[in-house]
Design an enzyme around this catalytic site. Sequence first.
Site, PDB file in Angstrom:
ATOM      1  N   ASN A 117     -20.029   7.182 -10.875  1.00 21.47           N
ATOM      2  CA  ASN A 117     -20.879   6.112 -10.820  1.00 21.47           C
ATOM      3  C   ASN A 117     -20.715   5.191  -9.758  1.00 21.47           C
ATOM      4  O   ASN A 117     -19.541   5.213  -9.098  1.00 21.47           O
ATOM      5  CB  ASN A 117     -21.204   5.591 -12.216  1.00 21.47           C
ATOM      6  CG  ASN A 117     -22.620   4.716 -12.249  1.00 21.47           C
ATOM      7  OD1 ASN A 117     -23.613   5.047 -11.936  1.00 21.47           O
ATOM      8  ND2 ASN A 117     -22.339   3.497 -12.790  1.00 21.47           N
ATOM      9  N   LYS A 118     -21.416   4.105  -9.425  1.00 21.50           N
ATOM     10  CA  LYS A 118     -21.187   3.079  -8.647  1.00 21.50           C
ATOM     11  C   LYS A 118     -19.950   2.423  -8.746  1.00 21.50           C
ATOM     12  O   LYS A 118     -19.400   2.244 -10.029  1.00 21.50           O
ATOM     13  CB  LYS A 118     -22.404   1.934  -8.782  1.00 21.50           C
ATOM     14  CG  LYS A 118     -22.201   0.906  -7.596  1.00 21.50           C
ATOM     15  CD  LYS A 118     -22.318   1.520  -6.176  1.00 21.50           C
ATOM     16  CE  LYS A 118     -23.546   2.459  -5.871  1.00 21.50           C
ATOM     17  NZ  LYS A 118     -23.702   3.006  -4.802  1.00 21.50           N
ATOM     18  N   GLN A 132     -26.264  -4.563  -6.240  1.00 21.15           N
ATOM     19  CA  GLN A 132     -27.545  -3.937  -6.716  1.00 21.15           C
ATOM     20  C   GLN A 132     -27.751  -4.777  -8.024  1.00 21.15           C
ATOM     21  O   GLN A 132     -28.702  -4.686  -8.498  1.00 21.15           O
ATOM     22  CB  GLN A 132     -27.370  -2.296  -7.106  1.00 21.15           C
ATOM     23  CG  GLN A 132     -27.222  -1.695  -5.649  1.00 21.15           C
ATOM     24  CD  GLN A 132     -25.588  -1.065  -5.377  1.00 21.15           C
ATOM     25  OE1 GLN A 132     -24.979  -2.193  -5.336  1.00 21.15           O
ATOM     26  NE2 GLN A 132     -25.593  -0.220  -4.773  1.00 21.15           N
ATOM     27  N   ASP A 134     -24.243   9.221 -11.156  1.00 21.35           N
ATOM     28  CA  ASP A 134     -24.884   9.992 -10.060  1.00 21.35           C
ATOM     29  C   ASP A 134     -24.312  11.431 -10.218  1.00 21.35           C
ATOM     30  O   ASP A 134     -24.918  12.220  -9.432  1.00 21.35           O
ATOM     31  CB  ASP A 134     -24.190   9.113  -8.770  1.00 21.35           C
ATOM     32  CG  ASP A 134     -24.982   7.914  -8.480  1.00 21.35           C
ATOM     33  OD1 ASP A 134     -25.864   8.135  -7.733  1.00 21.35           O
ATOM     34  OD2 ASP A 134     -24.553   7.024  -8.939  1.00 21.35           O
TER      35      ASP A 134
END
Length: 343
Positions: free
Chosen positions: A238-239, A187, A228
């Site tokens: 989070n990622k 991403q 998130d």
Amino acid sequence: MSTFRSIAWEGGRLVLLDQRRIPEEKTFLELETPGEVAEAIRTMAVRGAPAIGAAAAFGVVLAARRGEDLEAADARLRASRPTAVNLFWALDRMKRVWAGFAGGREELVGALEAEALKIAEEDVAANKAIGRNALPLIPDEAKILHHCNTGSLATVDYGTALGIIRIAHEAGKKVHAFLDETRPRLQGARLSAWELRELGIPHTVIADGASGHVMQKFGIDLVVVGADRIARNGDTANKIGTYNLALAARYHGVPFYVAAPTSTIDLETAAGAEIPIEERSPEELTHCGPVRVVPEGSPVYNPAFDVTPAELITAIVTEAGLAYPPFEESLPALVRKAKEERS
């Protein structure tokens, strides 16, 4: 400077910029059913916690327009991805509109559409406020490290952590962003680099494993990441790879900031250990495009997120202000403030 929205409501359809096709092409999906919206969320055609929440809200509107059972549509949308709390926050807001609604179908559709549009516009306003609130944290010539994608593609417009970089750039600060590629779905390399190129913001893509070296060699001024879900104690999901980045930042004395709207704060979740962590298909790791890069039969563990402990976070930047430790006190106060400002 180019600008764009990842989500639009046009002619009774939800229009999404398909993030799976970037940077090769800029393709839009036109969705007309809640099932299509749920599939777009599940397959990450739309991604990023705020964008997922807004898309799901419009999924409810589509169900109402088609005369579908709203309970079933709500359940299907809730099952699309488990970690991003904005999904459930937005669907809860929509449910408060339709549960027990006494008017006719057309009135209900209108009420739901108005609420979904309100959710979308609130997201844009919140993102801009996050960027303004973070401006004092950004030196005039700042080297900023960013993980994943948190810009217009992850929200309705502007973005959270990437929005901070954008607003600092628009304010005349000479920022340079170092972008983690963010494996396995890239991403950062595919999406964040595309956004910053579109916006004319200086940036450099780096391998995930290079972040410590970049801090050591170039003297990073701060790390900004999205979220998130944020637990009441400040633990942040989070990622995947965010936790590693926070550890490197702590060693090098680099401030580590989380940027998120207050809708991402989950006060019902006491700590990060309670946050459900989505596991995705092994093929995201075993294959690079169509090419297998992992031997057949090798086991794979592919969590989509990790949890950064609160003690590694310098501050959490929201539209209502900055939260500093102790987060158990500062986060509820900001959630209350945001609710008061919306009412």
